[in-house]
Design a protein around this motif. Structure first.
Motif, PDB file in Angstrom:
ATOM      1  N   UNK A  72      51.327  28.506  14.075  1.00  0.00           N
ATOM      2  CA  UNK A  72      50.450  28.796  12.935  1.00  0.00           C
ATOM      3  C   UNK A  72      50.972  28.129  11.671  1.00  0.00           C
ATOM      4  N   UNK A  73      52.303  28.129  11.502  1.00  0.00           N
ATOM      5  CA  UNK A  73      52.893  27.511  10.313  1.00  0.00           C
ATOM      6  C   UNK A  73      52.715  25.996  10.337  1.00  0.00           C
ATOM      7  N   UNK A  74      52.799  25.394  11.513  1.00  0.00           N
ATOM      8  CA  UNK A  74      52.608  23.943  11.622  1.00  0.00           C
ATOM      9  C   UNK A  74      51.151  23.558  11.376  1.00  0.00           C
ATOM     10  N   UNK A  75      50.239  24.459  11.747  1.00  0.00           N
ATOM     11  CA  UNK A  75      48.818  24.180  11.533  1.00  0.00           C
ATOM     12  C   UNK A  75      48.434  24.329  10.060  1.00  0.00           C
ATOM     13  N   UNK A  76      49.211  25.158   9.334  1.00  0.00           N
ATOM     14  CA  UNK A  76      48.899  25.414   7.923  1.00  0.00           C
ATOM     15  C   UNK A  76      50.179  25.334   7.096  1.00  0.00           C
ATOM     16  N   UNK A  77      50.719  24.150   6.879  1.00  0.00           N
ATOM     17  CA  UNK A  77      51.984  24.012   6.155  1.00  0.00           C
ATOM     18  C   UNK A  77      51.943  24.662   4.775  1.00  0.00           C
ATOM     19  N   UNK A  78      52.902  25.526   4.525  1.00  0.00           N
ATOM     20  CA  UNK A  78      53.032  26.161   3.213  1.00  0.00           C
ATOM     21  C   UNK A  78      52.078  27.298   2.949  1.00  0.00           C
ATOM     22  N   UNK A  79      51.210  27.597   3.889  1.00  0.00           N
ATOM     23  CA  UNK A  79      50.195  28.629   3.640  1.00  0.00           C
ATOM     24  C   UNK A  79      50.679  30.028   4.002  1.00  0.00           C
ATOM     25  N   UNK A  80      51.658  30.135   4.883  1.00  0.00           N
ATOM     26  CA  UNK A  80      52.182  31.457   5.253  1.00  0.00           C
ATOM     27  C   UNK A  80      53.230  31.866   4.221  1.00  0.00           C
ATOM     28  N   UNK A  81      53.007  33.024   3.604  1.00  0.00           N
ATOM     29  CA  UNK A  81      53.912  33.533   2.577  1.00  0.00           C
ATOM     30  C   UNK A  81      54.952  34.440   3.225  1.00  0.00           C
ATOM     31  N   UNK A  82      56.217  34.106   3.059  1.00  0.00           N
ATOM     32  CA  UNK A  82      57.248  35.003   3.592  1.00  0.00           C
ATOM     33  C   UNK A  82      57.987  35.668   2.447  1.00  0.00           C
ATOM     34  N   UNK A  83      58.046  36.983   2.525  1.00  0.00           N
ATOM     35  CA  UNK A  83      58.636  37.792   1.465  1.00  0.00           C
ATOM     36  C   UNK A  83      60.111  38.029   1.732  1.00  0.00           C
ATOM     37  N   UNK A  84      60.839  38.385   0.681  1.00  0.00           N
ATOM     38  CA  UNK A  84      62.228  38.803   0.833  1.00  0.00           C
ATOM     39  C   UNK A  84      62.570  39.771  -0.285  1.00  0.00           C
ATOM     40  N   UNK A  85      63.725  40.415  -0.137  1.00  0.00           N
ATOM     41  CA  UNK A  85      64.189  41.330  -1.172  1.00  0.00           C
ATOM     42  C   UNK A  85      64.812  40.631  -2.354  1.00  0.00           C
ATOM     43  N   UNK A  86      64.800  39.307  -2.365  1.00  0.00           N
ATOM     44  CA  UNK A  86      65.324  38.558  -3.502  1.00  0.00           C
ATOM     45  C   UNK A  86      65.954  37.246  -3.088  1.00  0.00           C
TER      46      UNK A  86
END
Length: 324
Positions: A146-160
């Motif tokens: 999915x990430x390769x099909x939509x580069x930069x479109x998946x938002x990954x969160x973190x605690x900082x």
């Protein structure tokens, strides 16, 4: 080097040789302070108190937990690095304060391998890779596709920035050759809340925090960040076995003393922890925190530190993260 300098160094070495056995024979000679670079109530504090209780019972002295927060753990770490090398002051070390911070900050006033004597690891607590159900993926392989099909479109969160969750995501991007967009939060709870709400799509975070939401169907767990499966979640694959061989982004906790602490003192503490950590009660309590017991020799702990002082700083460098 002048003759006087050589003489002074020889004199100091001779004094240390005479003092170290004496320190070992009288250890412990009073309360032990266990400095924790994190606030009370979290997994680090839990592990420290568990170790402190067992050491207190076995060494017959109080073990005082000193939660000393500030500068992402640097204040506490620096304080222990400068403490007397007699075993009476110990550090609850972790992946962030000992292996990430030296790369995340432009300057720290301690050297992980220079200023500390590793005693033993205590526990490892892998993060879980979770996604929002709307992303429509059921495995790491599907996430990568999915990430390769939509580069930069998946938002990954973190605690900082610079957190283990952030850097695990960076490691995944690098190893899989994908492009994600990092969304840092000021702490994990808000990141989890927004993941549940669908504002972001993926997150690496702690077992106790995310698994209740997975069981409730609000999130989907894809893998754990450790090299081998967690006994806490035996049915959940690792990222490594899901198509990214060798992937390992496992946060851990361990005990250290100031450099120069007599080896006999180091060995005594290590032995007492090894005895205690074999109890099923300890295993059950750590499992409640999403962790598993992990005891080592001082040499094995040193080897782990050396490996992690390469692995995590590389991820920091690739991410461009800094807190200065």
């Amino acid at each position: 080097m002048t003759n006087r300098r050589r003489f002074m160094l020889a004199l100091a070495a001779s004094a240390l040789a005479r003092t170290a056995p004496a320190l070992a024979e009288t250890f412990p000679n009073g309360p032990i302070k266990l400095v924790v670079p994190f606030p009370a109530g979290g997994t680090a504090d839990f592990v420290a108190r568990l170790a402190g209780d067992r050491l207190s019972a076995q060494l017959k002295v109080p073990v005082v937990i000193d939660n000393r927060v500030g500068a992402n753990g640097n204040i506490a770490t620096e304080a222990v690095a400068r403490a007397p090398a007699d075993g009476q002051t110990l550090l609850l070390g972790s992946t962030p304060n000992l292996t990430i911070n030296p790369a995340l900050y432009k300057k720290v006033n301690f050297g992980t391998l220079k200023d500390f004597a590793p005693i033993t690891m205590l526990a490892q607590a892998p993060n879980v890779l979770v996604v929002h159900p709307s992303l429509g993926v059921n495995s790491v392989a599907e996430l990568i596709a999915a990430a390769k099909a939509r580069p930069g479109k998946i938002l990954f969160a973190s605690g900082g920035n610079g957190s283990t969750g952030h850097l695990a995501g960076e490691m995944l991007q690098h190893a899989a050759g994908i492009q994600l967009t990092h969304v840092p939060y000021r702490g994990g709870p808000q990141a989890v809340t927004d993941l549940i709400g669908g504002q972001v799509q993926m997150l690496f975070f702690t077992v106790p925090t995310v698994m209740p939401h997975v069981r409730a169907g609000k999130l989907k767990a894809l893998a754990v960040s450790s090299l081998r499966r967690s006994p806490v979640l035996p049915d959940l694959p690792t990222v490594a076995e899901s198509g990214i061989p060798g992937f390992d982004a496992t946060p851990w906790f361990g005990l250290l003393a100031p450099a120069g602490t007599p080896r006999a003192v180091i060995d005594r503490i290590s032995l007492e922890i090894a005895k205690a950590w074999g109890d099923e009660d300890i295993k059950a309590k750590l499992a409640g925190q999403g962790a598993e017991p992990w005891t080592t020799t001082p040499e094995q702990f040193t080897a782990q530190l050396k490996a992690d002082l390469v692995r995590w700083p590389e991820a920091v460098k690739r991410s461009g993260a800094t807190v200065d």
